[in-house]
Design an enzyme around this catalytic site. Structure first.
Site, short mmCIF file in Angstrom:
data_model
loop_
_atom_site.label_atom_id
_atom_site.label_comp_id
_atom_site.label_asym_id
_atom_site.label_seq_id
_atom_site.Cartn_x
_atom_site.Cartn_y
_atom_site.Cartn_z
N CYS A 1 0.10 -4.21 -0.55
CA CYS A 1 1.20 -5.09 -0.97
C CYS A 1 1.38 -5.10 -2.49
O CYS A 1 2.28 -5.75 -3.00
CB CYS A 1 0.99 -6.51 -0.47
SG CYS A 1 -0.26 -7.42 -1.40
N CYS B 1 -1.41 -10.97 2.28
CA CYS B 1 -0.95 -9.59 2.18
C CYS B 1 0.28 -9.38 3.08
O CYS B 1 1.28 -8.81 2.66
CB CYS B 1 -2.08 -8.65 2.59
SG CYS B 1 -1.87 -6.96 2.02
N CYS C 1 -5.95 -6.65 -0.02
CA CYS C 1 -6.16 -8.10 -0.05
C CYS C 1 -7.18 -8.49 1.02
O CYS C 1 -7.07 -8.08 2.17
CB CYS C 1 -4.86 -8.85 0.27
SG CYS C 1 -3.57 -8.67 -0.95
N CYS D 1 -3.55 -4.44 -4.87
CA CYS D 1 -3.70 -4.21 -3.43
C CYS D 1 -2.93 -2.95 -3.04
O CYS D 1 -1.77 -2.78 -3.41
CB CYS D 1 -3.18 -5.41 -2.64
SG CYS D 1 -3.07 -5.11 -0.86
N GLY E 1 -19.11 -33.97 -4.26
CA GLY E 1 -20.18 -33.01 -4.50
C GLY E 1 -21.54 -33.45 -3.99
O GLY E 1 -22.48 -32.67 -3.98
#
Ligand SMILES: [Zn+2]
Lengths: 256, 311
Positions: B261, B289, B283, B258, B49
């Site tokens: 899908c 997807c 998606c 979605c 970080g």
């Protein structure tokens, strides 16, 4: 009892020029010390040395820390000093813009110190902010407004709320009423006096305005050319000044 | 992160190098630059970080195209790698296609659109939906690496704040959000605290993706080209999204499946489909997807995959 602050021989030079020289005093818990002098007298230099904003060339500033008793804040490691300045210390600047975040709401300004020491409940932080806005006479419905929408007097009161919200044990104030209209100054002084009495604040107030110290300070130091020329109880110094310079100040010949 | 093995043709041992791909070192950057970047990456991995400065190089593309990510990818790629590049979840945007072509040409590496097959994935604004593995490196393109900049523009000060863990300001930002919108409205670049220490800007990914950073088996590397910073989250590292007790972090997404899908667990883009205001949610991760449709999943508006392929 231990003094809250023991100042011993604080000296700061700017090249050949003296900022302040060999200043010593003790501040006791619950006491308000006023430092007066003309501009250039070294009073602001001294305040900045005491508050850790400037490194003095000599001397020590012993603060009675909660955990370890008196510690020299001049030689203290920076993380510890910065921790002090956002918990046990507060600093009220003459210009509220120096002490506020102008892009953050009034509530966020007051809440910052709480969040800095780990407050993580939004409702409580906001409740605290509203409480403090009330104490400095800012209406609660201004809590989400930015300071830029406030008058100078309101900004200064907001700065005071932001500083006092964590219950600091020592408050430094640099000309807290400077730059304000006379009527606004009076209201701010009343407010400060109320807070000082109510909270039992320990404070060091630098000002050129004798009315400010008359109202707020228990004790007084008079500075000229970097040196303390006289100190004592406020009423004593103002009513029976011993040093010629203080006499001039009091007779308002030198009122700036 | 082994060094590229394709040899650089040295200028001077046969006149000027021709401006073909052979004029470039493997993955465009010279070995010295890659070593410098790898040193920064190792430091970044050692201090999760923490923003490590690096000497960002000019790349033959605009900054907005993720030159930080490109330099990081160039430094970690080996000839055996298989690379995937996504932009907002899609493999086929101009940005993604250009960067993929750049590495095909300068490194000669294989590329793929399939997340599980990729070894290095460079991304802008998303984390793939398919779970990542220990054999993968995810490289983020970062525009603004400093999470504290919003409230503290002075870099000397923000550096000190990181060093001393003075992160109260991050919560001031979230406080302002709630005060203004009634909830934490920050939806992208939502700050995380990495391994309980440094607060990090995860780049402008949707906050829906934040939980995927935590405990991820893959190496996550972040490159900011213009700002010359690299930071990293090593595998299996904690990353906690900042929040308030009474306003807890929520990895929100549009509340739909979605349309193509039928996935209910993926981040969705809203797509306008006609000029009468018709819209659907699909998606944002196009590979996810496609893989679901290939496997036989169908959403409310999706034709079965085979049919679509023939059309
Ligand atoms: Zn889908």
């Amino acid at each position: 009892m231990t003094p809250l602050l023991q100042v011993n021989g604080i000296t700061k030079r700017y090249g050949a020029r003296v900022g302040c020289a060999d200043v010593s005093f003790d501040l006791w818990p619950g006491e308000v010390m006023g430092i007066v002098g003309e501009s250039g007298s070294g009073k602001s230099t001294l305040l900045n040395c005491l508050a850790g904003h400037l490194d003095p060339d000599a001397g020590e500033v012993l603060f009675d820390t909660r955990a370890e008793g008196p510690k020299d804040t001049v030689t203290m490691a920076e993380p510890e000093r910065r921790m002090l300045s956002r918990t046990d210390w507060a600093f009220v600047h003459q210009n509220p813009r120096d002490g506020l975040r102008m892009g953050v709401s009034a509530g966020g300004n007051v809440g910052e110190r709480l969040m800095a020491v780990g407050a993580r409940n939004y409702g409580e932080i906001r409740g605290n902010a509203l409480d403090w806005l009330g104490r400095v006479e800012i209406a609660g419905d201004r809590v989400d407004d930015r300071p830029s929408a406030f008058s100078g007097g309101m900004q200064q009161r907001l700065q005071i709320a932001r500083n006092l919200v964590t219950g600091p044990r020592l408050v430094f104030m640099d000309e807290p009423t400077g730059g304000l209209d006379v009527s606004v100054q009076a209201r701010l002084l009343d407010l400060l006096r109320g807070l000082v009495r109510e909270l039992g604040l320990s404070a060091i107030i630098v000002t050129h305005d004798l009315a400010v110290v008359r109202l707020l300070a228990d004790r007084l130091m008079v500075m000229k050319s970097g040196h303390v020329v006289e100190q004592g109880l406020t009423d004593q110094v103002l009513d029976d000044p011993q040093h010629g310079y203080t006499q001039l100040l009091v007779s308002s010949v030198l009122q700036v | 992160m082994s060094a590229g093995r394709r040899q650089e043709r040295q200028a001077g041992d046969g006149g000027e190098p021709s401006m073909t791909e052979q004029a470039y070192n493997f993955a465009y950057l010279d070995e010295q630059t890659k070593r410098m970047i790898r040193r920064a990456l190792l430091k970044a991995l050692a201090i999760p970080g923490y923003q490590v400065p690096f000497a960002s190089r000019e790349m033959p593309m605009p900054y907005g195209w993720g030159t930080g990510g490109v330099q990081v990818s160039a430094a970690v790629l080996t000839p055996e790698d298989r690379m995937k590049v996504i932009d907002q979840g899609a493999d086929d945007t101009t940005n993604a296609v250009s960067i993929r072509k750049f590495f095909e040409r300068t490194a000669g590496v294989a590329t793929t659109e399939r997340t599980p097959e990729a070894t290095v994935i460079q991304t802008r604004h998303r984390i793939p939906e398919a779970p990542l593995t220990e054999n993968q490196i995810l490289v983020y393109q970062v525009p603004i690496p400093e999470p504290l900049r919003f409230l503290e523009p002075r870099e000397t000060e923000t550096r000190k704040m990181h060093a001393l863990e003075e992160y109260g300001l991050m919560h001031v930002k979230l406080y302002e959000d709630i005060a203004r919108h009634g909830h934490i409205a920050t939806a992208y670049a939502y700050p995380v605290k990495v391994e309980g220490r440094y607060v990090m800007d995860p780049s402008p990914i949707p906050k829906f993706d934040n939980p995927k950073i935590a405990g991820c088996p893959a190496i996550q590397l972040y490159g900011a080209g213009r700002e010359q910073r690299i930071y990293a989250v090593p595998p299996w590292t904690a990353a906690e999204s900042l929040d308030f007790e009474d306003h807890p972090f929520e990895a929100s997404k549009a509340d739909h499946p979605c349309a193509l899908c039928g996935a209910e667990d993926s981040y969705l883009d809203e797509v306008i489909i006609d000029d009468t205001g018709g819209r659907m949610f699909v998606c944002s991760d196009t590979d996810y997807c496609r893989a679901r449709r290939e496997a036989g999943h169908t959403g409310a508006m999706g034709a079965p995959y085979e049919t679509e392929a023939q059309a």
